[in-house]
Design an enzyme around this catalytic site. Structure first.
Site, PDB file in Angstrom:
ATOM      1  N   MET A 220     -11.819   2.193  -3.355  1.00  0.00           N
ATOM      2  CA  MET A 220     -12.253   3.114  -4.423  1.00  0.00           C
ATOM      3  C   MET A 220     -13.654   3.681  -4.180  1.00  0.00           C
ATOM      4  O   MET A 220     -14.426   3.841  -5.128  1.00  0.00           O
ATOM      5  CB  MET A 220     -12.232   2.388  -5.794  1.00  0.00           C
ATOM      6  CG  MET A 220     -10.859   1.987  -6.226  1.00  0.00           C
ATOM      7  SD  MET A 220     -10.861   0.982  -7.713  1.00  0.00           S
ATOM      8  CE  MET A 220     -11.236  -0.631  -7.075  1.00  0.00           C
TER       9      MET A 220
ATOM     10  N   GLY B 135      -2.819   5.443   3.458  1.00  0.00           N
ATOM     11  CA  GLY B 135      -2.440   4.575   4.566  1.00  0.00           C
ATOM     12  C   GLY B 135      -1.033   4.019   4.411  1.00  0.00           C
ATOM     13  O   GLY B 135      -0.593   3.748   3.295  1.00  0.00           O
TER      14      GLY B 135
ATOM     15  N   ASP C  35      -2.009  -5.685  -3.746  1.00  0.00           N
ATOM     16  CA  ASP C  35      -1.885  -7.048  -4.257  1.00  0.00           C
ATOM     17  C   ASP C  35      -2.409  -7.066  -5.697  1.00  0.00           C
ATOM     18  O   ASP C  35      -3.465  -6.482  -5.973  1.00  0.00           O
ATOM     19  CB  ASP C  35      -2.721  -7.991  -3.384  1.00  0.00           C
ATOM     20  CG  ASP C  35      -2.570  -9.427  -3.830  1.00  0.00           C
ATOM     21  OD1 ASP C  35      -1.777 -10.147  -3.208  1.00  0.00           O
ATOM     22  OD2 ASP C  35      -3.223  -9.830  -4.817  1.00  0.00           O
TER      23      ASP C  35
ATOM     24  N   ALA D  81      -4.299  -3.179   0.365  1.00  0.00           N
ATOM     25  CA  ALA D  81      -4.598  -1.968   1.150  1.00  0.00           C
ATOM     26  C   ALA D  81      -5.356  -2.308   2.431  1.00  0.00           C
ATOM     27  O   ALA D  81      -5.058  -1.759   3.498  1.00  0.00           O
ATOM     28  CB  ALA D  81      -5.396  -0.993   0.296  1.00  0.00           C
TER      29      ALA D  81
ATOM     30  N   LYS E 261      -3.603   4.667 -13.690  1.00  0.00           N
ATOM     31  CA  LYS E 261      -5.007   4.995 -13.903  1.00  0.00           C
ATOM     32  C   LYS E 261      -5.483   5.712 -12.670  1.00  0.00           C
ATOM     33  O   LYS E 261      -5.300   5.242 -11.571  1.00  0.00           O
ATOM     34  CB  LYS E 261      -5.852   3.726 -14.022  1.00  0.00           C
ATOM     35  CG  LYS E 261      -5.520   2.877 -15.172  1.00  0.00           C
ATOM     36  CD  LYS E 261      -6.578   1.789 -15.231  1.00  0.00           C
ATOM     37  CE  LYS E 261      -6.115   0.645 -16.072  1.00  0.00           C
ATOM     38  NZ  LYS E 261      -5.276  -0.278 -15.343  1.00  0.00           N
TER      39      LYS E 261
ATOM     40  N   ASP F 199       1.897   1.605 -11.903  1.00  0.00           N
ATOM     41  CA  ASP F 199       0.664   2.377 -11.698  1.00  0.00           C
ATOM     42  C   ASP F 199       0.887   3.562 -10.762  1.00  0.00           C
ATOM     43  O   ASP F 199       1.893   3.616 -10.067  1.00  0.00           O
ATOM     44  CB  ASP F 199      -0.404   1.487 -11.039  1.00  0.00           C
ATOM     45  CG  ASP F 199      -0.928   0.432 -11.989  1.00  0.00           C
ATOM     46  OD1 ASP F 199      -0.801   0.618 -13.197  1.00  0.00           O
ATOM     47  OD2 ASP F 199      -1.451  -0.575 -11.493  1.00  0.00           O
TER      48      ASP F 199
ATOM     49  N   PRO G 290       0.787  -1.236   0.000  1.00  0.00           N
ATOM     50  CA  PRO G 290       0.000   0.000   0.000  1.00  0.00           C
ATOM     51  C   PRO G 290       0.820   1.286   0.000  1.00  0.00           C
ATOM     52  O   PRO G 290       0.245   2.365  -0.071  1.00  0.00           O
ATOM     53  CB  PRO G 290      -0.803  -0.117   1.302  1.00  0.00           C
ATOM     54  CG  PRO G 290       0.011  -1.012   2.176  1.00  0.00           C
ATOM     55  CD  PRO G 290       0.771  -1.935   1.281  1.00  0.00           C
TER      56      PRO G 290
ATOM     57  N   GLY H 229       0.068  -1.353  -7.114  1.00  0.00           N
ATOM     58  CA  GLY H 229      -0.159  -1.070  -5.704  1.00  0.00           C
ATOM     59  C   GLY H 229      -0.871  -2.238  -5.039  1.00  0.00           C
ATOM     60  O   GLY H 229      -1.669  -2.938  -5.671  1.00  0.00           O
TER      61      GLY H 229
END
Ligand SMILES: C[S@@+](CC[C@H](N)C(=O)[O-])C[C@H]1O[C@@H](n2cnc3c(N)ncnc32)[C@H](O)[C@@H]1O
Length: 254
Positions: free
Chosen positions: A177, A206, A97, A126, A64, A42, A19, A95
Site C-alpha cells: 500500500m 502481480g 493472507d 502479496a 475498500k 474485498d 494475490p 486478498g
C-alpha cells in the site's frame, strides 16, 4: 483428518484468496469456496477466484480502496456476526493472507467476542506471490538475510515507520500500500542510510495476466512509476535481491 473437515453452518471462514492467480488458492480455501452460501469479499480478490463461487452463493462486496471505504470495518464485523447467527456458511474472502495487512485479526477478535465459531485459512500473501512471479527472491544468501513487510498506508500525515530498522544492510523491505508515497518512502530510506543506488521494484497486479514490473533504484523509482502511470494495487520491493529479476523472471502473464 485434514481435507475432510466439514464446512459448517453458523461458522465464519476467514480465508486468504492469494494475490490474484486462482491457482494459488489452497485446497482448504477451494473446499470452503465450493461449500459457502454467502461470501463477503474485498476488491483485491481476483475475478478468477470469484468465478469459482457456486451459482447459488450470495455475494456481498465490502471492498475498500484507499480513501474510498465502501463499508466501515465495524459494519463488516457486525455483518459477519449476523450472517453466522442466521445459520449461513459464511466465507470472508480477502486478498492475500487474512492476517497480513488484511484486518483479519480485528475480524477474528469480533467473532471471539460474539461467540461465533470460526476458522482462519492462510493465503499466499502479496509479498511471496509477487516476488515469486517477478523473479525476486525475498531472501538470498548473497543478498539478504532478513525480510521486513511494512505498510506505506497512513490515513493522514507522513508515513510513520521505524526507518532505521528498515534501512539496514542485507535486508529486503517489502512495502504494501505504498504507491502514493513512493518518493517519501525512498527519501526516508536514503536519509536513514540506504544508498540511493539501492535497487527497488514496483510490481502492479502481480501474478495476474497483466502483471507489470518497474525495476529502478531508490533515486528514480518514484519518477519511473509516475512515467508508467502505476496505480494500486502495487507492491514495492527494496534491496539488492531486485537485481535478480531479469535473470529469474519467468512469468509471461496471460
Ligand atoms: C490491504 S493490503 C492486503 C494485503 C493482503 N492481505 C496480502 O496478504 O497480500 C493491499 C495491498 O497489498 C498489495 N497487493 C495485494 N495484491 C497485490 C497484487 N496482486 N499485486 C500487487 N500488489 C498487491 C498492494 O500493496 C495492496 O495495496
Amino acid at each position: 483428518m485434514s481435507g475432510s473437515r466439514p464446512v459448517q453452518p453458523g461458522w465464519v471462514y476467514l480465508v486468504g484468496a492469494g494475490p490474484g492467480d486462482a491457482e494459488l488458492l489452497t485446497l482448504r480455501a477451494d473446499a470452503i469456496i465450493r461449500a459457502a452460501d454467502v461470501v463477503v469479499y474485498d476488491n483485491l480478490v481476483g475475478d478468477e477466484v470469484m468465478a469459482r463461487m457456486p451459482a447459488g452463493c450470495t455475494r456481498i462486496y465490502v471492498g475498500k480502496k484507499a480513501a474510498n471505504h465502501s463499508m466501515r470495518q465495524a459494519d463488516i464485523c457486525a455483518l459477519l456476526v449476523r450472517l453466522a447467527r442466521e445459520g449461513h456458511r459464511v466465507l470472508r474472502l480477502k486478498g492475500g493472507d487474512p492476517y497480513v495487512f488484511g484486518r483479519g485479526g480485528e475480524e477474528a477478535e469480533t467473532l471471539v467476542a460474539a461467540g461465533v465459531p470460526f476458522e482462519v485459512v492462510p493465503g499466499v500473501t502479496a509479498a511471496s506471490g509477487i516476488s515469486a512471479y517477478a523473479g525476486i527472491p525475498l531472501t538470498h544468501r548473497d543478498h539478504a538475510q532478513s525480510v521486513v513487510f511494512a505498510t506505506g498506508h497512513k490515513k493522514e500525515g507522513p508515513v510513520d515507520l521505524d526507518w532505521s530498522a528498515l534501512a539496514r544492510p542485507k535486508q529486503t523491505v517489502v512495502i504494501y500500500m505504498g504507491v502514493s508515497r513512493i518518493a517519501e518512502i525512498a527519501a526516508q530510506l536514503v536519509a536513514h542510510g540506504l544508498p540511493e543506488t539501492t535497487p527497488a521494484a514496483l510490481v502492479r497486479r502481480g501474478t495476474l495476466p497483466d502483471q507489470f514490473v518497474v525495476v529502478a533504484t531508490l533515486a528514480d523509482l518514484a519518477d519511473k512509476a509516475e512515467a508508467a502511470s502505476i496505480k494500486p494495487p502495487a507492491l514495492m520491493i527494496i534491496g539488492t535481491v531486485v537485481t535478480m529479476a531479469p535473470t529469474l523472471g519467468w512469468f509471461q502473464g496471460g
